[in-house]
Design a protein around this motif. Structure first.
Motif, PDB file in Angstrom:
ATOM      1  N   ALA A  40      40.557  38.363  36.425  1.00 20.08           N
ATOM      2  CA  ALA A  40      40.998  37.017  36.806  1.00 20.08           C
ATOM      3  C   ALA A  40      40.825  36.795  38.309  1.00 20.08           C
ATOM      4  N   HIS A  41      41.006  37.856  39.104  1.00 19.64           N
ATOM      5  CA  HIS A  41      40.755  37.746  40.548  1.00 19.64           C
ATOM      6  C   HIS A  41      39.292  37.354  40.781  1.00 19.64           C
ATOM      7  N   GLU A  42      38.381  37.976  40.046  1.00 26.25           N
ATOM      8  CA  GLU A  42      36.958  37.647  40.212  1.00 26.25           C
ATOM      9  C   GLU A  42      36.649  36.250  39.676  1.00 26.25           C
ATOM     10  N   LEU A  43      37.262  35.888  38.547  1.00 20.77           N
ATOM     11  CA  LEU A  43      37.064  34.539  38.012  1.00 20.77           C
ATOM     12  C   LEU A  43      37.595  33.508  39.009  1.00 20.77           C
ATOM     13  N   ALA A  44      38.679  33.877  39.701  1.00 20.90           N
ATOM     14  CA  ALA A  44      39.256  32.968  40.699  1.00 20.90           C
ATOM     15  C   ALA A  44      38.261  32.703  41.831  1.00 20.90           C
ATOM     16  N   HIS A  45      37.519  33.730  42.241  1.00 20.04           N
ATOM     17  CA  HIS A  45      36.477  33.496  43.265  1.00 20.04           C
ATOM     18  C   HIS A  45      35.501  32.427  42.773  1.00 20.04           C
ATOM     19  N   ALA A  46      35.175  32.478  41.481  1.00 13.11           N
ATOM     20  CA  ALA A  46      34.263  31.473  40.915  1.00 13.11           C
ATOM     21  C   ALA A  46      34.927  30.101  40.865  1.00 13.11           C
ATOM     22  N   SER A  61      40.347  34.157  51.750  1.00 12.27           N
ATOM     23  CA  SER A  61      39.797  33.869  50.422  1.00 12.27           C
ATOM     24  C   SER A  61      40.201  34.960  49.434  1.00 12.27           C
ATOM     25  N   GLU A  62      40.389  36.192  49.912  1.00 12.08           N
ATOM     26  CA  GLU A  62      40.894  37.250  49.029  1.00 12.08           C
ATOM     27  C   GLU A  62      42.312  36.942  48.564  1.00 12.08           C
ATOM     28  N   ALA A  63      43.144  36.509  49.509  1.00  8.76           N
ATOM     29  CA  ALA A  63      44.528  36.175  49.142  1.00  8.76           C
ATOM     30  C   ALA A  63      44.552  34.981  48.189  1.00  8.76           C
ATOM     31  N   GLY A 108      32.250  43.982  47.299  1.00 11.74           N
ATOM     32  CA  GLY A 108      33.107  43.802  46.150  1.00 11.74           C
ATOM     33  C   GLY A 108      34.565  43.891  46.486  1.00 11.74           C
ATOM     34  N   CYS A 109      35.376  43.649  45.487  1.00 13.61           N
ATOM     35  CA  CYS A 109      36.809  43.595  45.685  1.00 13.61           C
ATOM     36  C   CYS A 109      37.418  44.924  45.306  1.00 13.61           C
ATOM     37  N   GLY A 110      37.171  45.907  46.081  1.00 10.49           N
ATOM     38  CA  GLY A 110      37.744  47.219  45.790  1.00 10.49           C
ATOM     39  C   GLY A 110      37.066  48.221  46.674  1.00 10.49           C
TER      40      GLY A 110
HETATM   41 ZN    ZN Z   1      37.976  39.358  45.798  1.00 10.72          ZN
END
Ligand code: ZN
Length: 339
Positions: free
Chosen positions: A226-232, A263-265, A21-23
């Motif tokens: 929005a960061h997670e939606l951006a991954h989608a 991809s995180e950036a 996950g992102c955290g």
């Molecule tokens: Zn992420």
């Protein structure tokens, strides 16, 4: 929508995820809550569900044109009695009128089709287009499967256009006409893990209770979601790995394969555009990253973070500064907010 069974609500840490996950995980983050009584925990969980649903819906609706998968949706968040463990289930049944696997409305975000149709928390959906939904077995063990099956039927009906629902409120049933609208098709769920984490699996967005509580306002919460939606939107995850949620290890491996530092950036950058399009304030991302760094240090010791793919909060802030300037200049010039 899909949601794992509320195991922590039942007093077990079994669902706490092993990795990913992102955290950064901070296993003690939610420990204080476990000592509270069932009513207090249920209230806290419900408030968080509603808050996350409101922000997630605005993001999903405003960015329907950018999402690779958008559906006709109602915007609601649903729950069922069967999701709850033995300790909380009687309370959830009494408070929300829940019954077995039947979907109950836990959130109907402002402006959503669910809200426009007059649905509200406490409404129980018993039929769609004249066909009864399944209540499941009386007294069945804690499980999410029954609600998932009913949600799938509702989603299929909504995909075809306006629906007529039979809704039970305070013991009385009535018909409700609901006209769905196009929105990004990534339902968002709160996971009770006591960690600071959010993630996307290509079909859903997950945010932990710790992460949602860390966000001091809706703008900060929008940054995380929005960061997670951006991954989608960026299609970083093409392999749905909901099964891996329970496995931990498989899931961590697929995270390493599917994501990278760049991809995180990219997700950070795209996320700022997505939340600005939903009329949240992108500059609050900076404050959120500051809080997040503080909490992370406070957790102490080395943090396992699914392969070390995450930049420091400082690095993320530096990378986001020019994006904020780009967005501000586009808004000032009336140029489209498309990254
Ligand atoms: Zn992420």
């Amino acid at each position: 929508m899909r949601r794992p069974a509320r195991l922590i609500a039942a007093g077990t840490l079994a669902l706490a995820l092993a990795a990913g996950g992102c955290g950064h995980p901070a296993p003690d983050a939610g420990a204080a809550g476990i000592q509270d009584g069932p009513a207090v925990r249920l209230d806290r969980l419900t408030r968080l569900d509603v808050r996350v649903a409101e922000v997630a819906w605005r993001l999903a609706r405003a960015n329907a044109d950018l999402c690779p998968v958008s559906h006709q949706r109602a915007g609601w968040t649903l729950q069922s009695a069967s999701q709850y463990g033995a300790e909380l289930r009687p309370l959830a049944e009494a408070r929300f009128g829940l019954n077995g696997d039947l979907p109950g409305v836990v959130a109907a975000p402002v402006g959503s089709p669910a809200s426009e149709a007059g649905l509200a928390p406490g409404d129980l959906i018993v039929a769609v287009n004249g066909e009864a939904l399944s209540r499941g077995e009386a007294g069945a063990a804690e499980s999410y499967d029954g609600l998932a099956a009913n949600s799938t039927r509702l989603d299929a009906a909504l995909a075809a256009g306006p629906v007529t629902l039979k809704v039970r409120r305070d013991g009385r049933e009535r018909d409700v006409a609901l006209r769905p609208v196009l929105a990004c098709a990534y339902p968002t769920q709160v996971e009770v893990t006591g960690t600071f984490r959010s993630r996307a699996d290509g079909r859903h967005i997950f945010i932990s209770d710790g992460m949602a509580n860390l966000a001091e306002n809706d703008d900060e919460l929008a940054f995380v979601l929005a960061h997670e939606l951006a991954h989608a939107v960026l299609e970083h995850r093409t392999q749905p790995d909901v099964v891996g949620v329970r496995g931990g290890l498989n899931w961590a491996i697929s995270m390493r394969r599917g994501l990278s530092l760049s991809s995180e950036a990219d997700a950070d950058r795209m996320g700022l555009f997505l939340l600005t399009r939903a009329e949240f304030d992108p500059s609050r991302a900076m404050e959120f990253l500051t809080s997040w760094a503080t909490v992370d240090e406070g957790a102490g010791g080395p943090q396992f973070n699914a392969g070390g793919i995450y930049q420091s909060a400082d690095g993320r802030r530096r990378a986001l500064q020019p994006v904020l300037e780009d967005i501000a200049s586009r808004k000032a010039a009336g140029r489209p907010l498309i990254p």
